[in-house]
Write a protein that holds these residues in place. Sequence first.
Motif, PDB file in Angstrom:
ATOM      1  N   SER A  27       4.225  -3.680  12.759  1.00 52.68           N
ATOM      2  CA  SER A  27       3.405  -3.107  11.699  1.00 52.68           C
ATOM      3  C   SER A  27       1.936  -3.499  11.852  1.00 52.68           C
ATOM      4  O   SER A  27       1.033  -2.683  11.647  1.00 52.68           O
ATOM      5  CB  SER A  27       3.934  -3.558  10.334  1.00 52.68           C
ATOM      6  N   ASN A  28       1.698  -4.748  12.236  1.00 53.77           N
ATOM      7  CA  ASN A  28       0.325  -5.189  12.467  1.00 53.77           C
ATOM      8  C   ASN A  28      -0.339  -4.400  13.595  1.00 53.77           C
ATOM      9  O   ASN A  28      -1.519  -4.050  13.525  1.00 53.77           O
ATOM     10  CB  ASN A  28       0.310  -6.685  12.804  1.00 53.77           C
ATOM     11  N   ALA A  29       0.434  -4.122  14.645  1.00 56.23           N
ATOM     12  CA  ALA A  29      -0.105  -3.376  15.786  1.00 56.23           C
ATOM     13  C   ALA A  29      -0.419  -1.932  15.416  1.00 56.23           C
ATOM     14  O   ALA A  29      -1.453  -1.377  15.826  1.00 56.23           O
ATOM     15  CB  ALA A  29       0.884  -3.426  16.949  1.00 56.23           C
ATOM     16  N   MET A  30       0.452  -1.294  14.638  1.00 56.61           N
ATOM     17  CA  MET A  30       0.210   0.089  14.226  1.00 56.61           C
ATOM     18  C   MET A  30      -1.043   0.176  13.357  1.00 56.61           C
ATOM     19  O   MET A  30      -1.847   1.104  13.496  1.00 56.61           O
ATOM     20  CB  MET A  30       1.416   0.630  13.466  1.00 56.61           C
ATOM     21  N   PHE A  31      -1.216  -0.778  12.470  1.00 58.70           N
ATOM     22  CA  PHE A  31      -2.420  -0.834  11.641  1.00 58.70           C
ATOM     23  C   PHE A  31      -3.653  -0.991  12.529  1.00 58.70           C
ATOM     24  O   PHE A  31      -4.676  -0.325  12.318  1.00 58.70           O
ATOM     25  CB  PHE A  31      -2.313  -1.996  10.656  1.00 58.70           C
ATOM     26  N   SER A  32      -3.563  -1.857  13.531  1.00 58.19           N
ATOM     27  CA  SER A  32      -4.693  -2.078  14.436  1.00 58.19           C
ATOM     28  C   SER A  32      -5.074  -0.809  15.169  1.00 58.19           C
ATOM     29  O   SER A  32      -6.267  -0.474  15.307  1.00 58.19           O
ATOM     30  CB  SER A  32      -4.354  -3.183  15.438  1.00 58.19           C
ATOM     31  N   GLU A  33      -4.077  -0.084  15.656  1.00 57.87           N
ATOM     32  CA  GLU A  33      -4.373   1.161  16.371  1.00 57.87           C
ATOM     33  C   GLU A  33      -5.004   2.188  15.432  1.00 57.87           C
ATOM     34  O   GLU A  33      -5.927   2.919  15.824  1.00 57.87           O
ATOM     35  CB  GLU A  33      -3.110   1.734  17.007  1.00 57.87           C
ATOM     36  N   PHE A  34      -4.507   2.258  14.197  1.00 55.04           N
ATOM     37  CA  PHE A  34      -5.092   3.175  13.213  1.00 55.04           C
ATOM     38  C   PHE A  34      -6.561   2.834  12.962  1.00 55.04           C
ATOM     39  O   PHE A  34      -7.429   3.715  12.984  1.00 55.04           O
ATOM     40  CB  PHE A  34      -4.288   3.101  11.915  1.00 55.04           C
ATOM     41  N   VAL A  35      -6.874   1.568  12.765  1.00 52.77           N
ATOM     42  CA  VAL A  35      -8.262   1.161  12.500  1.00 52.77           C
ATOM     43  C   VAL A  35      -9.147   1.485  13.698  1.00 52.77           C
ATOM     44  O   VAL A  35     -10.259   2.020  13.551  1.00 52.77           O
ATOM     45  CB  VAL A  35      -8.325  -0.338  12.161  1.00 52.77           C
ATOM     46  N   LEU A  36      -8.677   1.189  14.906  1.00 57.11           N
ATOM     47  CA  LEU A  36      -9.476   1.489  16.103  1.00 57.11           C
ATOM     48  C   LEU A  36      -9.694   2.989  16.261  1.00 57.11           C
ATOM     49  O   LEU A  36     -10.764   3.431  16.707  1.00 57.11           O
ATOM     50  CB  LEU A  36      -8.795   0.913  17.342  1.00 57.11           C
ATOM     51  N   SER A  37      -8.706   3.797  15.874  1.00 50.20           N
ATOM     52  CA  SER A  37      -8.883   5.250  15.956  1.00 50.20           C
ATOM     53  C   SER A  37      -9.997   5.718  15.033  1.00 50.20           C
ATOM     54  O   SER A  37     -10.714   6.679  15.347  1.00 50.20           O
ATOM     55  CB  SER A  37      -7.569   5.975  15.619  1.00 50.20           C
ATOM     56  N   LEU A  38     -10.174   5.031  13.905  1.00 48.66           N
ATOM     57  CA  LEU A  38     -11.269   5.364  12.990  1.00 48.66           C
ATOM     58  C   LEU A  38     -12.626   4.982  13.574  1.00 48.66           C
ATOM     59  O   LEU A  38     -13.660   5.478  13.124  1.00 48.66           O
ATOM     60  CB  LEU A  38     -11.061   4.665  11.645  1.00 48.66           C
ATOM     61  N   ALA A  62      -8.623   7.296   2.606  1.00 47.53           N
ATOM     62  CA  ALA A  62      -7.793   6.960   1.442  1.00 47.53           C
ATOM     63  C   ALA A  62      -6.636   6.056   1.859  1.00 47.53           C
ATOM     64  O   ALA A  62      -6.297   5.084   1.153  1.00 47.53           O
ATOM     65  CB  ALA A  62      -7.275   8.225   0.773  1.00 47.53           C
ATOM     66  N   ILE A  63      -6.033   6.352   3.002  1.00 49.66           N
ATOM     67  CA  ILE A  63      -4.936   5.519   3.506  1.00 49.66           C
ATOM     68  C   ILE A  63      -5.454   4.149   3.917  1.00 49.66           C
ATOM     69  O   ILE A  63      -4.828   3.114   3.633  1.00 49.66           O
ATOM     70  CB  ILE A  63      -4.237   6.229   4.677  1.00 49.66           C
ATOM     71  N   LEU A  64      -6.605   4.110   4.587  1.00 50.58           N
ATOM     72  CA  LEU A  64      -7.196   2.831   4.978  1.00 50.58           C
ATOM     73  C   LEU A  64      -7.419   1.940   3.761  1.00 50.58           C
ATOM     74  O   LEU A  64      -7.048   0.753   3.760  1.00 50.58           O
ATOM     75  CB  LEU A  64      -8.517   3.067   5.714  1.00 50.58           C
ATOM     76  N   GLU A  65      -8.012   2.503   2.715  1.00 50.89           N
ATOM     77  CA  GLU A  65      -8.293   1.718   1.512  1.00 50.89           C
ATOM     78  C   GLU A  65      -6.998   1.246   0.840  1.00 50.89           C
ATOM     79  O   GLU A  65      -6.927   0.122   0.321  1.00 50.89           O
ATOM     80  CB  GLU A  65      -9.146   2.542   0.554  1.00 50.89           C
ATOM     81  N   MET A  66      -5.960   2.091   0.872  1.00 54.86           N
ATOM     82  CA  MET A  66      -4.676   1.700   0.307  1.00 54.86           C
ATOM     83  C   MET A  66      -4.091   0.512   1.062  1.00 54.86           C
ATOM     84  O   MET A  66      -3.590  -0.452   0.454  1.00 54.86           O
ATOM     85  CB  MET A  66      -3.710   2.898   0.364  1.00 54.86           C
ATOM     86  N   LEU A  67      -4.160   0.550   2.391  1.00 59.27           N
ATOM     87  CA  LEU A  67      -3.622  -0.542   3.193  1.00 59.27           C
ATOM     88  C   LEU A  67      -4.414  -1.837   2.988  1.00 59.27           C
ATOM     89  O   LEU A  67      -3.829  -2.930   2.944  1.00 59.27           O
ATOM     90  CB  LEU A  67      -3.623  -0.145   4.673  1.00 59.27           C
ATOM     91  N   ILE A  68      -5.719  -1.730   2.863  1.00 65.16           N
ATOM     92  CA  ILE A  68      -6.548  -2.918   2.647  1.00 65.16           C
ATOM     93  C   ILE A  68      -6.179  -3.611   1.340  1.00 65.16           C
ATOM     94  O   ILE A  68      -6.133  -4.839   1.256  1.00 65.16           O
ATOM     95  CB  ILE A  68      -8.051  -2.539   2.644  1.00 65.16           C
ATOM     96  N   GLU A  69      -5.875  -2.805   0.324  1.00 66.13           N
ATOM     97  CA  GLU A  69      -5.642  -3.353  -1.016  1.00 66.13           C
ATOM     98  C   GLU A  69      -4.199  -3.758  -1.268  1.00 66.13           C
ATOM     99  O   GLU A  69      -3.896  -4.333  -2.315  1.00 66.13           O
ATOM    100  CB  GLU A  69      -6.076  -2.334  -2.071  1.00 66.13           C
TER     101      GLU A  69
END
Length: 437
Positions: free
Chosen positions: A411-422, A376-383
């Motif tokens: 912020s870009n780096a934190m998003f990247s780490e979150f995506v890689l964790s998925l 849900a958080i991933l989709e929110m960030l994408i949109e």
Amino acid sequence: MTTKNVPKSFQKMIDTVAKTFPEYPKLQEMFQKCFLNTYATTLTETKEGLPFVITGDIPAMWLRDSTSQIRPYLMVAESDPEMAEVIAGLVKQQMRFIQLDPYANAFNQEANGKGFQEDKTEMSPHVWERKYEIDSLCYPIQLGYLLWQSTGSTAHFDADFRRATATILDVWETEQRHETDSPYSFERVDVRQSDTLNRDGRGTEVAYTGMTWSGFRPSDDACLYGYLVPSNMFAVVALGYLEEINAACWKGQELATRIIKLKNEIELGIQEFAIQEHPYYGDIYAYEVDGTGRKNFMDDANVPSLLAAPYLGYGAFNDPEYIATRRFILSRENPFYVEGTQLTGIGSPHTPDHYVWPIALSVQGMTATSISEKLAILEMLIETDGDTGFMHEGVNASNHHEYTREWFAWSNAMFSEFVLSLCGIYVKGSPLAKNNK
């Protein structure tokens, strides 16, 4: 930067995200842009040839931001010696800056006198800003430790690192008794209250707790009360890292005793003074306390935060106090929790009202225990990227085209780490990696 310019080790991460999330074509483009942002746009060199990492739209290097910006590349450094060398060089540069001024949070690439030289504090031409924040000293320790875990190399634990370690311990011990022992004060004239310290630059009066004092939050906003709990939590983790580093590399018995003593004192202070009873959520961690009974129930978007505690390595993801604190943080009882028509999450007094920080959303995703919350958080960030493909500082929760800081690499780096964790990819030795074995 186009795909043909991307190092193979970086492209491997980009390809993994594409294979993991074929149903999200926009995510694939966003990840590539965000993941490469620090490497492509913020990484420069000093005259000595050491890395210097600007925040993006500000030409200075923050100890905190530079660590967080480069952190996803630890996963690249495992198999890429050139990136491992860059990170080791950044650690050396950070440790040199700490020796130059351990109370400074941001530095110039050269001793050029840029930044806030008019502030009432002990400025030098190499310092951009001198807002003392505990986390500024934690992050370089974290980066050095995680580089060791990722590559197996201990070469960066050199004389600079050991001298900076002694300096850090000096400051944290001194600031346990801020009222009587500290040489630090800070004032900035003709600004909002959050950009300066009251009481002639000493900050709100505190009593001894065992914790160590901080003038400012990781947002660079002034603390309401001087014992900033999430930053003390991070200090406990960083001291644990130093304990391991010393045991493996330096083997200093006096140093070990000093580290353990300080770590235990701060931890006892957190347990005695930071856990407070909330009328709705029971025993939770306060964000700030002063040692006399005053407390501040809130959480801020910046890391370290209470939400980020297990991500940083303080406590477990399922600790009762953390779960209760998390429930409070993600509720309207937290004065900086925002609910809009497009975004829901944690904001900050550092940005306008009704703005959510993508950094806080990435942390919420990495500390969530259910896949449904993560997605849900991933989709929110994408949109809600403002149609830029990048993350920002704060975003209007009801209009994602309104945001602060178009170029904000942290912020870009934190998003990247979150995506890689998925994708099941974590920084070796990090709490996320240990929690997802």
